[in-house]
Design an enzyme around this catalytic site. Structure first.
Site, PDB file in Angstrom:
ATOM      1  N   SER A  41       0.793  -1.229   0.000  1.00  0.00           N
ATOM      2  CA  SER A  41       0.000   0.000   0.000  1.00  0.00           C
ATOM      3  C   SER A  41       0.826   1.281   0.000  1.00  0.00           C
ATOM      4  O   SER A  41       0.315   2.344  -0.309  1.00  0.00           O
ATOM      5  CB  SER A  41      -0.954   0.023   1.197  1.00  0.00           C
ATOM      6  OG  SER A  41      -0.246   0.251   2.393  1.00  0.00           O
ATOM      7  N   LYS A  82       0.862   4.983   6.621  1.00  0.00           N
ATOM      8  CA  LYS A  82       0.237   5.803   5.573  1.00  0.00           C
ATOM      9  C   LYS A  82       0.801   7.219   5.633  1.00  0.00           C
ATOM     10  O   LYS A  82       1.492   7.595   6.565  1.00  0.00           O
ATOM     11  CB  LYS A  82      -1.293   5.874   5.762  1.00  0.00           C
ATOM     12  CG  LYS A  82      -2.003   4.546   5.829  1.00  0.00           C
ATOM     13  CD  LYS A  82      -2.011   3.795   4.534  1.00  0.00           C
ATOM     14  CE  LYS A  82      -2.703   2.443   4.701  1.00  0.00           C
ATOM     15  NZ  LYS A  82      -2.416   1.531   3.644  1.00  0.00           N
TER      16      LYS A  82
END
Length: 188
Positions: A41, A82
Site C-alpha cells: 500500500s 500511511k
C-alpha cells in the site's frame, strides 16, 4: 583475595549488562521502534518487507505535518503505515489525479515515479471528496486523513472502515528504512 576480585568483576559486568538492557528497552519502547512493512500500500516509498524505524518522540515535541508518513493503530494488534494528506479543518478532494486541499492544488512528488510506471495510462488516484467518501466536509478536529502512496492498492481513509485517523492512535513517524540494505533511505 582472587575470588573476591573475580566476584566483584562478575557483579560489575552483570550490572553493566542489566543497565544496557534497560536502556535499550527504554529506547525501543519510548523513543524508536522497528516495524516491518506488510503489503504494497505504500509502494514505491516502502516495499513489502522493508524494515522501518518509527520515531515515537519527535511527534510529541513537534506537530505532525501534512505529508508526514505515520504509523497508527488501525485495529487492535494491527498497525498501518500511511501518509498524512489532510489535517484538522482541511477539505480534501481529488480531481483528474490531482490533490486539492482547501481548494488549492498540491504537488505530490513522491507519487511521480509511480504515475510514470502506470501501464494503462489511467489515474493513480481516482476522483473523490471527503463528503462523498466519509460524509464530512472537513477533517474533524483531532484527526488526520491518510492515504497510502500506492493509491490503487491501499486501504486508507477513503475506506469508511478506516476513515479518519485519531491523533491518539498515531504511534509515530516513519523516517528511515534500515533493511534490506539496498533500500536504505531517509523518508522526506
Amino acid at each position: 583475595m582472587g575470588k573476591t576480585k573475580e566476584k566483584n568483576e562478575l557483579l560489575e559486568w552483570a550490572k553493566a549488562i542489566g543497565i544496557a538492557f534497560i536502556f535499550g528497552f527504554g529506547i525501543r519502547f519510548f523513543l524508536f521502534t522497528p516495524i516491518v512493512v506488510d503489503g504494497a500500500s505504500m509502494m514505491p516509498t516502502f516495499e513489502n518487507g522493508d524494515r522501518v524505524v518509527v520515531d515515537k518522540i519527535s511527534p510529541k515535541l513537534m506537530k505532525y505535518e501534512r505529508f508526514d508518513v505515520i504509523v497508527f493503530e488501525a485495529k487492535e494488534n494491527t498497525n498501518y503505515i500511511k501518509r498524512i494528506i489532510g489535517i484538522s479543518g482541511d477539505r480534501i478532494a481529488y480531481e483528474n489525479d490531482e490533490l486539492f486541499i482547501n481548494g488549492e492544488r498540491y504537488e505530490e512528488p513522491y507519487l511521480e515515479e509511480y504515475k510514470k510506471a502506470l501501464i494503462d495510462n489511467g489515474t493513480l488516484t481516482g476522483d473523490f471528496t471527503l463528503e462523498e467518501n466519509l460524509g464530512e466536509l472537513t477533517v474533524p478536529d483531532g484527526y488526520f486523513f491518510v492515504l497510502g502512496d500506492n493509491r490503487r492498492n491501499s486501504k486508507d481513509s477513503r475506506d469508511p472502515s478506516v476513515g479518519f485517523v485519531s491523533m491518539d492512535k498515531v504511534l509515530g513517524t516513519a523516517k528511515v528504512v534500515f533493511y534490506p540494505m539496498d533500500n536504505l533511505k531517509f523518508i522526506k
